[in-house]
Write an enzyme that holds these catalytic residues in place. Structure first.
Site, PDB file in Angstrom:
ATOM      1  N   TYR A  68       0.750  -1.253  -0.044  1.00 30.77           N
ATOM      2  CA  TYR A  68       0.028  -0.186   0.167  1.00 30.77           C
ATOM      3  C   TYR A  68       0.846   1.088   0.059  1.00 30.77           C
ATOM      4  CZ  TYR A  68      -5.104  -0.912   0.396  1.00 30.77           C
ATOM      5  OH  TYR A  68      -6.350  -1.298   0.144  1.00 30.77           O
ATOM      6  N   GLU A  70      -0.327   4.754  -0.522  1.00 34.56           N
ATOM      7  CA  GLU A  70      -1.001   5.914  -0.785  1.00 34.56           C
ATOM      8  C   GLU A  70      -0.155   7.041  -0.507  1.00 34.56           C
ATOM      9  OE1 GLU A  70      -5.660   4.734   0.512  1.00 34.56           O
ATOM     10  OE2 GLU A  70      -3.885   4.619   1.934  1.00 34.56           O
ATOM     11  N   ASP A 245      -6.876  14.706 -24.051  1.00 37.64           N
ATOM     12  CA  ASP A 245      -6.808  12.989 -23.820  1.00 37.64           C
ATOM     13  C   ASP A 245      -6.166  12.283 -25.054  1.00 37.64           C
ATOM     14  OD1 ASP A 245      -7.343  10.490 -23.532  1.00 37.64           O
ATOM     15  OD2 ASP A 245      -9.327  10.672 -22.797  1.00 37.64           O
ATOM     16  N   THR A 274      -3.604   6.771 -21.605  1.00 38.56           N
ATOM     17  CA  THR A 274      -3.272   5.448 -21.070  1.00 38.56           C
ATOM     18  C   THR A 274      -1.705   5.237 -21.493  1.00 38.56           C
ATOM     19  OG1 THR A 274      -4.213   4.699 -22.950  1.00 38.56           O
ATOM     20  CG2 THR A 274      -5.961   4.716 -21.575  1.00 38.56           C
ATOM     21  N   LYS A 277      -2.601   0.597 -25.418  1.00 37.67           N
ATOM     22  CA  LYS A 277      -2.940   1.295 -26.792  1.00 37.67           C
ATOM     23  C   LYS A 277      -1.439   1.376 -27.552  1.00 37.67           C
ATOM     24  CE  LYS A 277      -7.419   3.142 -25.404  1.00 37.67           C
ATOM     25  NZ  LYS A 277      -7.184   3.680 -23.888  1.00 37.67           N
ATOM     26  N   ARG A 283      -1.754  -1.983 -18.802  1.00 33.81           N
ATOM     27  CA  ARG A 283      -2.917  -1.380 -18.790  1.00 33.81           C
ATOM     28  C   ARG A 283      -2.969  -0.311 -17.624  1.00 33.81           C
ATOM     29  NH1 ARG A 283      -7.031  -2.891 -21.822  1.00 33.81           N
ATOM     30  NH2 ARG A 283      -8.479  -1.689 -20.566  1.00 33.81           N
TER      31      ARG A 283
END
Length: 482
Positions: A68, A70, A245, A274, A277, A283
């Site tokens: 974790y 954060e 984008d 992203t 692509k 991903r």
């Protein structure tokens, strides 16, 4: 290290990994093996898909998944994140260098997460921060309930102008069923009804009338390049923040196919993408920003995101390092060249293309000239081993579900080594399928938008021809799972 040695190591790594997986849940191991078989044996033309390298794929399967983390580099809410700090810093460094961006944020889990971070960063920068200063507060926790309710109303009542879905925009650009369409008072700009091309004067007129806080540029199904310098001029004229984008065409930006006015990064206040692509990574998502928005984007966690996926950030760093190699520029240019070859292949066979062609990685085929809907065409092509996706065309009479088009992209097959001749052959195979597909009828005899009938023997014939093409360009050559 020699190619043979690399192939042997890769095969061994995957063989052993699948054996470990099978010892717990063999059906998952079987599905994973089958997915590789399916991908090796099909013509993958989905514009939003690609093939990540074994190095990228292997990076995701590590114990970095167990942390974790954060917060941000050096400012975590959990202890023991020093290695995650290294991973995230490297991913951001590669992104800044690759795209020439002042700031990069590698935490978003997906494209929509990246867009949400960008939207809320713009709202924080343009609405929340000035409002807090006006009220004499440093943060929202110092506001009275009355002040907070007033601020919430302002945050949720801003205007966004984005490209419409049927013109080639994305559902996260203000499509009402999407969260972006619910967050903002939104309107959309389209394309010229005759040419299908962006009309910058029309976009400017719409912006002057609507006066958006956010102007969104970028696309998921527009087969042409965009002049982002003009979009920035429009945004500046009306006092909007320009958000681009570039999820679909980030690989063409990274590969220097899009430069100058067609490179969004120098012109946009915030650019999202992203990492899969055309960029050929894992991903995930990413945000690039100019300095004035960096501090706001850096609050993506806890503003929008929770714990970052450290193993995926590591894979992003590996993919971005790959994209910084000269060979990636060669690949990116071939992606664009192959799209032109695919488009020319359709046009010589009298097929109809939205905008009449392409100058990026996307070809949008209007299948209504074959008497089919996009859903019928997509399904018939899948039967023949050609993987595409149905997509709206401008002013689509069949809506966003059945559609009148199919979207095709060249990044994946270019990764496999396809060139001009192969893409011309692919166009021929697609036309063969569509010419031999008939729309079906519903139970009461009315025309159906979903059912279809593919001529006898056509699927097998096309599969055979496709196999000949694919055999010449094997996927993950040298990778043996047996």
């Amino acid at each position: 290290m020699s190619d043979d040695r690399t192939s042997a190591l890769t095969s061994s790594a995957y063989q052993q990994a699948l054996e470990v997986i099978a010892s717990v849940e063999p059906r998952i191991a079987d599905a994973t093996r089958q997915e590789l078989t399916d991908q090796r044996g099909s013509l993958k033309l989905i514009a939003s898909e690609n093939y990540a390298s074994p190095a990228v794929l292997l990076t995701m399967g590590t114990w970095l998944s167990d942390k974790y983390a954060e917060g941000t580099v050096g400012h975590r809410f959990y202890a023991g994140c020093q290695n995650v700090d290294t991973v995230e810093a490297l991913a951001a460094e590669h992104a800044r260098e690759l795209f020439g961006a002042p700031y990069a944020y590698a935490q978003p889990h997906s494209g929509i997460d990246a867009n949400l971070v960008a939207f809320w960063s713009i709202l924080a920068h343009r609405v929340e921060t000035p409002a807090l200063a006006k009220l004499g507060a440093k943060n929202v926790n110092e506001l009275t309930e009355e002040d907070w309710e007033r601020l919430r109303h302002e945050l949720g009542n801003q205007r966004l102008l984005g490209m419409s879905l049927d013109a080639g925009g994305h559902l996260t650009h203000g499509f009402r069923p999407n969260i972006s369409g619910k967050m903002f008072h939104q309107q959309q700009y389209g394309t010229d009804p005759e040419t299908g091309l962006l009309d910058y004067d029309a976009v400017a007129a719409k912006a002057r009338e609507f006066k958006p806080l956010v102007l969104v540029a970028g696309y998921s199904a527009y087969p042409r390049r965009v002049n982002f310098a003009k979009m920035r001029e429009i945004a500046d004229e009306v006092g909007a923040t320009l958000m681009v984008d570039m999820a679909h065409f980030a690989g063409l930006v990274a590969g220097k196919v899009f430069t100058g006015d067609e490179d969004p990064v120098p012109h946009a206040h915030i650019t999202t993408t992203t990492t899969h692509k055309s960029l050929r990574g894992p991903r995930g998502g990413m945000v690039l920003a100019q300095e004035e928005y960096a501090a706001d984007v850096d609050r993506g966690c806890p503003m929008v995101l929770g714990g970052p996926l450290s193993h995926v950030m590591a894979a992003k760093a590996v993919a971005l390092a790959e994209a910084r190699q000269p060979s990636f520029q060669t690949y990116a240019q071939q992606v664009a060249d192959n799209a032109k070859s695919l488009a020319e292949g359709f046009l010589t066979r009298d097929a109809t293309l939205v905008t009449g062609g392409t100058d990026n990685h996307i070809v949008l085929l209007d299948v209504s000239s074959f008497g089919l809907t996009g859903r019928q065409a997509e399904s018939a092509l899948l039967d023949a081993g050609v993987v595409t996706n149905r997509n709206s065309v401008p002013q689509d009479p069949n809506g966003a579900w059945y559609t009148s088009g199919i979207r095709l992209g060249t990044p994946a097959l270019t990764t496999r080594g396809f060139g001009h001749d192969e893409f011309d052959a692919v166009a021929d195979l697609i036309v063969q399928v569509l010419q031999n597909t008939q729309p079906g009828t519903t139970k009461d005899g009315k025309p159906s938008k979903a059912s279809y009938a593919l001529g006898d023997g056509v699927a097998d014939k096309v599969k055979g021809a496709a196999a000949d093409l694919l055999d010449k360009h094997p996927l993950y050559p040298g990778l043996n799972l047996s």
